[in-house]
Design an enzyme around this catalytic site. Structure first.
Site, PDB file in Angstrom:
ATOM      1  N   ALA A  65      -6.871 -11.675  -9.241  1.00  0.00           N
ATOM      2  CA  ALA A  65      -6.884 -12.246 -10.745  1.00  0.00           C
ATOM      3  C   ALA A  65      -7.767 -13.133 -11.017  1.00  0.00           C
ATOM      4  O   ALA A  65      -8.571 -13.600  -9.820  1.00  0.00           O
ATOM      5  CB  ALA A  65      -5.581 -12.979 -10.867  1.00  0.00           C
ATOM      6  N   GLY A 114      -4.838  -9.774  -6.383  1.00  0.00           N
ATOM      7  CA  GLY A 114      -4.275  -8.637  -7.391  1.00  0.00           C
ATOM      8  C   GLY A 114      -4.806  -7.234  -7.224  1.00  0.00           C
ATOM      9  O   GLY A 114      -4.210  -6.409  -7.419  1.00  0.00           O
ATOM     10  N   GLU A 117      -2.432  -6.214  -4.688  1.00  0.00           N
ATOM     11  CA  GLU A 117      -1.145  -5.926  -5.371  1.00  0.00           C
ATOM     12  C   GLU A 117      -1.056  -4.745  -6.004  1.00  0.00           C
ATOM     13  O   GLU A 117      -0.062  -4.153  -6.161  1.00  0.00           O
ATOM     14  CB  GLU A 117      -0.680  -7.270  -6.209  1.00  0.00           C
ATOM     15  N   GLU A 137      -4.210 -15.860  -1.434  1.00  0.00           N
ATOM     16  CA  GLU A 137      -3.808 -16.767  -2.572  1.00  0.00           C
ATOM     17  C   GLU A 137      -3.312 -18.274  -1.902  1.00  0.00           C
ATOM     18  O   GLU A 137      -3.569 -19.149  -2.498  1.00  0.00           O
ATOM     19  CB  GLU A 137      -2.556 -16.240  -3.234  1.00  0.00           C
TER      20      GLU A 137
HETATM   21  N1  COA Z   1     -12.007 -14.586 -10.003  1.00  0.00           N
HETATM   22  C1  COA Z   1     -12.911 -14.889 -10.808  1.00  0.00           C
HETATM   23  N2  COA Z   1     -14.239 -14.455 -10.276  1.00  0.00           N
HETATM   24  C2  COA Z   1     -14.411 -13.802  -9.121  1.00  0.00           C
HETATM   25  C3  COA Z   1     -13.415 -13.627  -8.294  1.00  0.00           C
HETATM   26  C4  COA Z   1     -11.960 -13.913  -8.779  1.00  0.00           C
HETATM   27  N3  COA Z   1     -10.830 -13.734  -8.142  1.00  0.00           N
HETATM   28  N4  COA Z   1     -13.752 -13.182  -7.165  1.00  0.00           N
HETATM   29  C5  COA Z   1     -15.086 -12.853  -7.238  1.00  0.00           C
HETATM   30  N5  COA Z   1     -15.526 -13.558  -8.435  1.00  0.00           N
HETATM   31  C6  COA Z   1     -16.919 -13.688  -8.903  1.00  0.00           C
HETATM   32  C7  COA Z   1     -17.645 -14.786  -8.537  1.00  0.00           C
HETATM   33  O1  COA Z   1     -17.370 -16.155  -8.969  1.00  0.00           O
HETATM   34  C8  COA Z   1     -19.093 -14.333  -8.542  1.00  0.00           C
HETATM   35  O2  COA Z   1     -19.463 -14.659  -9.992  1.00  0.00           O
HETATM   36  P1  COA Z   1     -20.609 -15.828 -10.319  1.00  0.00           P
HETATM   37  O3  COA Z   1     -21.473 -15.669  -9.201  1.00  0.00           O
HETATM   38  O4  COA Z   1     -20.954 -15.489 -11.676  1.00  0.00           O
HETATM   39  O5  COA Z   1     -19.691 -17.048  -9.979  1.00  0.00           O
HETATM   40  C9  COA Z   1     -18.950 -12.909  -8.224  1.00  0.00           C
HETATM   41  O6  COA Z   1     -17.510 -12.596  -8.574  1.00  0.00           O
HETATM   42  C10 COA Z   1     -19.017 -12.548  -6.787  1.00  0.00           C
HETATM   43  O7  COA Z   1     -18.454 -13.202  -5.891  1.00  0.00           O
HETATM   44  P2  COA Z   1     -19.025 -13.972  -4.629  1.00  0.00           P
HETATM   45  O8  COA Z   1     -17.755 -15.081  -4.254  1.00  0.00           O
HETATM   46  O9  COA Z   1     -20.206 -14.598  -5.049  1.00  0.00           O
HETATM   47  O10 COA Z   1     -18.936 -12.802  -3.536  1.00  0.00           O
HETATM   48  P3  COA Z   1     -19.008 -12.981  -2.089  1.00  0.00           P
HETATM   49  O11 COA Z   1     -19.239 -11.597  -1.596  1.00  0.00           O
HETATM   50  O12 COA Z   1     -19.588 -14.099  -1.723  1.00  0.00           O
HETATM   51  O13 COA Z   1     -17.266 -13.090  -1.897  1.00  0.00           O
HETATM   52  C11 COA Z   1     -15.074 -12.897  -1.970  1.00  0.00           C
HETATM   53  C12 COA Z   1     -16.134 -12.495  -2.173  1.00  0.00           C
HETATM   54  C13 COA Z   1     -14.076 -11.754  -2.319  1.00  0.00           C
HETATM   55  C14 COA Z   1     -14.712 -13.335  -0.842  1.00  0.00           C
HETATM   56  C15 COA Z   1     -14.786 -14.049  -2.935  1.00  0.00           C
HETATM   57  O14 COA Z   1     -15.493 -13.873  -4.082  1.00  0.00           O
HETATM   58  C16 COA Z   1     -13.398 -14.592  -2.937  1.00  0.00           C
HETATM   59  O15 COA Z   1     -13.011 -15.365  -2.337  1.00  0.00           O
HETATM   60  N6  COA Z   1     -13.044 -14.298  -4.260  1.00  0.00           N
HETATM   61  C17 COA Z   1     -11.611 -14.724  -4.753  1.00  0.00           C
HETATM   62  C18 COA Z   1     -10.338 -13.666  -3.965  1.00  0.00           C
HETATM   63  C19 COA Z   1      -9.012 -14.293  -4.404  1.00  0.00           C
HETATM   64  O16 COA Z   1      -8.988 -15.514  -3.894  1.00  0.00           O
HETATM   65  N7  COA Z   1      -8.273 -13.562  -4.989  1.00  0.00           N
HETATM   66  C20 COA Z   1      -7.043 -14.070  -5.433  1.00  0.00           C
HETATM   67  C21 COA Z   1      -6.931 -14.544  -6.681  1.00  0.00           C
HETATM   68  S1  COA Z   1      -5.269 -15.313  -7.237  1.00  0.00           S
END
Ligand code: COA
Length: 263
Positions: A65, A114, A117, A137
């Site tokens: 999400a 998500g 999911e 999460e």
């Molecule tokens: N929601 C919104 N934006 C997201 C996102 C999410 N779930 N996951 C990644 N992005 C965005 C980042 O903000 C970034 O954009 P920006 O540079 O404009 O800020 C881009 O996607 C790349 O993500 P980044 O975090 O820089 O990549 P990474 O390779 O360093 O890390 C993850 C990858 C997946 C570990 C990390 O993005 C992350 O923890 N995402 C969230 C996962 C999560 O908690 N999902 C459940 C949500 S309820």
């Protein structure tokens, strides 16, 4: 404007792509709504028999999400958060789960939150060797909200699911295979072909029978065995008299025999 869910038709198979690669295909409201529109159109299009769902770009299936967007709903209070975020996501995964045509996830990379999911909800899943899964999460101080606390325990067993849900630690495609989250793991370059081959093995069977199996198995899983058997009975009864069943049974009785074989 960028198409959030491009569709590509491969014969009677629709390839849908989650398309926000710059955001690791995070599921914002507009993308979820577009996916629901696509499913509505596919459901009534008899020319489309199966759906493959994958992610755009090299990195992600979906990182879950859109945290930036749903943080806004959370800031507006529980009613907004539930209506705009939780209900929307739960409706999406429920729709995928009960969709009457087979939906296969082709998990090409990160499938967190998500994204995981969606993988839990769809009927079948093929993962690239480069895929990576997580239920992160808990690290945001929240439980999963798109069905992730419900479907994974049913798929993987309560303790295996709780370990993933409570630690938030990423896990490999091999582990996803071991716990029943995906059906197979394939080399990255073979992912779409593997999903396509699986879809073709299914759609050679008539659509009514395919829908009946999906419906009975999906609904029955959450019922007692007695109630589930009633669902199975009703699914079968609805096919009786339909041409596809008459033909299936007739074709078997008239099947070619080896010389000398009888009965
Ligand atoms: N929601 C919104 N934006 C997201 C996102 C999410 N779930 N996951 C990644 N992005 C965005 C980042 O903000 C970034 O954009 P920006 O540079 O404009 O800020 C881009 O996607 C790349 O993500 P980044 O975090 O820089 O990549 P990474 O390779 O360093 O890390 C993850 C990858 C997946 C570990 C990390 O993005 C992350 O923890 N995402 C969230 C996962 C999560 O908690 N999902 C459940 C949500 S309820």
């Amino acid at each position: 404007m960028t198409e959030l869910i491009p569709i590509e038709l491969r014969d009677s198979i629709a390839l849908l792509t989650l398309n926000r690669p710059d955001k690791l295909n995070a599921l914002n409201y507009a993308l979820i709504d577009r996916l629901m529109q696509r499913l509505d159109a596919i459901e009534v299009d008899d020319a489309i028999r199966a759906v493959i769902l994958t992610g755009a770009g090299e990195q992600a299936f979906s990182a879950g999400a859109d945290i930036t967007e749903f943080s806004g709903s959370v800031a507006r209070g529980a009613d907004h958060a539930v209506r705009d975020f939780v209900r929307r996501g739960q409706t999406m995964t429920a729709r995928l789960e009960s969709f009457p045509k087979p939906v296969i996830a082709a998990v090409n990379g990160i499938a967190y939150g998500g994204g995981c999911e969606i993988t839990e909800a769809v009927h079948l899943a093929v993962a690239s060797e480069c895929a990576r899964f997580a239920k992160p999460e808990i690290k945001l101080a929240m439980p999963p909200t798109f069905g992730g606390t419900q479907r994974l325990p049913r798929l993987a067993g309560r303790k295996r699911a709780l370990e993933l849900l409570l630690t938030g630690e990423p896990f490999s495609p091999a582990h996803a295979l071991a716990i029943g989250l995906v059906n197979r793991v394939v080399p990255h370059g073979e992912l779409l072909n593997a999903a396509d081959a699986l879809a073709r093995q299914i759609i050679r069977h008539p659509p009514g029978a395919v829908a009946a199996v999906i419906n009975a198995a999906t609904r029955g899983l959450n019922l007692s065995i007695d109630e589930g058997l009633l669902v199975e009975r009703a699914q079968f009864a609805a096919l009786v008299g339909r041409e596809e069943l008459v033909r299936g049974l007739t074709d078997w009785r008239n099947r070619p025999r080896a010389v000398g074989q009888t009965g």
